[in-house]
Design a protein around this motif. Structure first.
Motif, PDB file in Angstrom:
ATOM      1  N   ASP A  58     -29.322 -22.760 -30.859  1.00  0.00           N
ATOM      2  CA  ASP A  58     -28.906 -23.958 -31.585  1.00  0.00           C
ATOM      3  C   ASP A  58     -27.790 -24.671 -30.831  1.00  0.00           C
ATOM      4  OD1 ASP A  58     -28.115 -25.889 -33.345  1.00  0.00           O
ATOM      5  OD2 ASP A  58     -28.013 -24.572 -35.090  1.00  0.00           O
ATOM      6  N   PRO A  59     -28.004 -25.947 -30.422  1.00  0.00           N
ATOM      7  CA  PRO A  59     -26.957 -26.683 -29.694  1.00  0.00           C
ATOM      8  C   PRO A  59     -25.665 -26.813 -30.494  1.00  0.00           C
ATOM      9  CG  PRO A  59     -29.070 -27.823 -29.553  1.00  0.00           C
ATOM     10  CD  PRO A  59     -29.239 -26.729 -30.553  1.00  0.00           C
ATOM     11  N   GLU A  60     -25.769 -26.806 -31.836  1.00  0.00           N
ATOM     12  CA  GLU A  60     -24.574 -26.930 -32.654  1.00  0.00           C
ATOM     13  C   GLU A  60     -23.651 -25.726 -32.484  1.00  0.00           C
ATOM     14  OE1 GLU A  60     -23.258 -27.403 -37.357  1.00  0.00           O
ATOM     15  OE2 GLU A  60     -25.353 -27.637 -36.760  1.00  0.00           O
ATOM     16  N   LEU A  61     -24.254 -24.552 -32.247  1.00  0.00           N
ATOM     17  CA  LEU A  61     -23.437 -23.370 -32.023  1.00  0.00           C
ATOM     18  C   LEU A  61     -22.653 -23.505 -30.719  1.00  0.00           C
ATOM     19  CD1 LEU A  61     -25.797 -20.446 -33.130  1.00  0.00           C
ATOM     20  CD2 LEU A  61     -23.912 -21.493 -34.387  1.00  0.00           C
ATOM     21  N   ALA A  62     -23.306 -24.047 -29.709  1.00  0.00           N
ATOM     22  CA  ALA A  62     -22.611 -24.258 -28.433  1.00  0.00           C
ATOM     23  C   ALA A  62     -21.452 -25.238 -28.615  1.00  0.00           C
ATOM     24  CB  ALA A  62     -23.588 -24.786 -27.392  1.00  0.00           C
ATOM     25  N   PHE A  63     -21.686 -26.302 -29.382  1.00  0.00           N
ATOM     26  CA  PHE A  63     -20.624 -27.283 -29.626  1.00  0.00           C
ATOM     27  C   PHE A  63     -19.449 -26.634 -30.343  1.00  0.00           C
ATOM     28  CE2 PHE A  63     -18.584 -30.360 -32.466  1.00  0.00           C
ATOM     29  CZ  PHE A  63     -18.154 -31.305 -31.540  1.00  0.00           C
ATOM     30  N   ARG A  64     -19.742 -25.807 -31.355  1.00  0.00           N
ATOM     31  CA  ARG A  64     -18.669 -25.118 -32.086  1.00  0.00           C
ATOM     32  C   ARG A  64     -17.897 -24.176 -31.158  1.00  0.00           C
ATOM     33  NH1 ARG A  64     -20.566 -22.080 -37.257  1.00  0.00           N
ATOM     34  NH2 ARG A  64     -18.306 -21.684 -37.301  1.00  0.00           N
ATOM     35  N   GLY A  65     -18.633 -23.528 -30.247  1.00  0.00           N
ATOM     36  CA  GLY A  65     -17.976 -22.634 -29.308  1.00  0.00           C
ATOM     37  C   GLY A  65     -16.993 -23.358 -28.412  1.00  0.00           C
ATOM     38  N   TYR A  66     -17.423 -24.481 -27.849  1.00  0.00           N
ATOM     39  CA  TYR A  66     -16.523 -25.247 -26.984  1.00  0.00           C
ATOM     40  C   TYR A  66     -15.352 -25.811 -27.789  1.00  0.00           C
ATOM     41  CZ  TYR A  66     -20.075 -24.948 -23.352  1.00  0.00           C
ATOM     42  OH  TYR A  66     -20.955 -24.479 -22.422  1.00  0.00           O
ATOM     43  N   ALA A  67     -15.582 -26.136 -29.074  1.00  0.00           N
ATOM     44  CA  ALA A  67     -14.529 -26.697 -29.913  1.00  0.00           C
ATOM     45  C   ALA A  67     -13.395 -25.708 -30.138  1.00  0.00           C
ATOM     46  CB  ALA A  67     -15.108 -27.148 -31.254  1.00  0.00           C
ATOM     47  N   VAL A  68     -13.704 -24.406 -30.162  1.00  0.00           N
ATOM     48  CA  VAL A  68     -12.643 -23.400 -30.368  1.00  0.00           C
ATOM     49  C   VAL A  68     -12.099 -22.865 -29.054  1.00  0.00           C
ATOM     50  CG1 VAL A  68     -13.491 -22.716 -32.630  1.00  0.00           C
ATOM     51  CG2 VAL A  68     -14.321 -21.510 -30.602  1.00  0.00           C
ATOM     52  N   GLY A  69     -12.518 -23.450 -27.931  1.00  0.00           N
ATOM     53  CA  GLY A  69     -11.915 -23.092 -26.655  1.00  0.00           C
ATOM     54  C   GLY A  69     -12.755 -22.259 -25.717  1.00  0.00           C
ATOM     55  N   ALA A  70     -14.069 -22.156 -25.969  1.00  0.00           N
ATOM     56  CA  ALA A  70     -14.923 -21.384 -25.068  1.00  0.00           C
ATOM     57  C   ALA A  70     -15.002 -22.052 -23.698  1.00  0.00           C
ATOM     58  CB  ALA A  70     -16.320 -21.239 -25.657  1.00  0.00           C
ATOM     59  N   SER A  71     -15.080 -21.229 -22.653  1.00  0.00           N
ATOM     60  CA  SER A  71     -15.223 -21.740 -21.294  1.00  0.00           C
ATOM     61  C   SER A  71     -16.680 -21.842 -20.880  1.00  0.00           C
ATOM     62  CB  SER A  71     -14.482 -20.831 -20.301  1.00  0.00           C
ATOM     63  OG  SER A  71     -13.108 -20.762 -20.605  1.00  0.00           O
ATOM     64  N   ASP A  72     -17.538 -21.020 -21.480  1.00  0.00           N
ATOM     65  CA  ASP A  72     -18.961 -21.012 -21.135  1.00  0.00           C
ATOM     66  C   ASP A  72     -19.753 -20.435 -22.304  1.00  0.00           C
ATOM     67  OD1 ASP A  72     -21.278 -21.374 -19.675  1.00  0.00           O
ATOM     68  OD2 ASP A  72     -20.477 -20.434 -17.869  1.00  0.00           O
ATOM     69  N   TYR A  73     -21.085 -20.541 -22.200  1.00  0.00           N
ATOM     70  CA  TYR A  73     -21.967 -20.168 -23.299  1.00  0.00           C
ATOM     71  C   TYR A  73     -23.270 -19.679 -22.697  1.00  0.00           C
ATOM     72  CZ  TYR A  73     -23.752 -20.721 -28.107  1.00  0.00           C
ATOM     73  OH  TYR A  73     -24.236 -20.502 -29.367  1.00  0.00           O
TER      74      TYR A  73
END
Length: 215
Positions: free
Chosen positions: A119-134
């Motif tokens: 789900d692309p939304e999960l990737a967006f949420r990950g980057y929003a909390v500071g993820a560097s990669d997915y």
């Protein structure tokens, strides 16, 4: 010497530490110590797979099975990179990442999210909390190892620069102290020679500044 602690799967928050720690004689120098990599997944088989993939990097792998344990680990130590599962019972990956960014000893430690969902939304949420990669599961072992290796090399390079900076400050203090000693002392000449040699060695190890155009 390889050091490993068997993980107890009946304890969801149990830490497992493994990895190649190198020769014991190298532990005194910060630049020679292995980096720590934090692995977070509630499924023991996934942690074992990550350890198998990353063991060849020769770094220290710390495995935990809950978000709470991951936050505790991040508060207690520095990590070159954190591999974090998104879907976990209790504190999920997003909340865990947010807590690490707020409370971790190294809040800017890079986080790679791992998930089976596309789900692309999960990737967006990950980057929003500071993820560097997915990375989505099942992941390519070579790709995962390469991504982690880049973060590890950056971490080790920064640690070596910090060690050199500390050595430079120590030499400056020794030079200042030596300058205040009576020049007639025979030992002072030897001390000055030793300091000059260390200074030359340090200058040779320190990378040139970006504006240095000398050949």
């Amino acid at each position: 010497m390889e050091q490993s602690t068997e993980m107890k799967h009946n304890d969801p928050g149990n830490h497992s530490t493994s990895g190649n720690h190198g020769a014991s004689g190298n532990h005194g120098a910060p630049g020679n110590q292995p980096a720590k990599i934090l692995l977070v997944d509630d499924r023991p088989e996934n942690l074992l797979a990550l350890e198998a993939i990353l063991s060849s990097l020769g770094q220290e792998l710390v495995s935990v099975r809950t978000g709470e344990a991951a936050v505790d680990a991040a508060i207690a130590d520095d990590y070159a990179v954190i591999l974090l599962d998104v879907v976990m019972p209790g504190m999920d990956g997003f909340e865990t990442a947010a807590q690490i960014k707020q409370r971790g000893r190294t809040p800017d430690a890079p986080i790679i999210f791992l998930t089976a969902a596309g789900d692309p939304e999960l990737a967006f949420r990950g980057y929003a909390v500071g993820a560097s990669d997915y990375i989505s599961k099942p992941f390519d072992p070579w790709v995962l190892r390469a991504k982690v290796s880049v973060f590890v090399e950056l971490f080790l390079a920064e640690r070596r620069l910090e060690a050199l900076s500390g050595l430079g400050a120590l030499l400056a203090a020794v030079e200042e102290a030596a300058a205040g000693l009576p020049p007639a002392a025979e030992g002072l000449a030897r001390l000055n020679d030793a300091v000059a040699g260390l200074r030359a060695a340090l200058d040779g190890l320190t990378p040139p500044s970006p504006g240095d155009s000398s050949p």
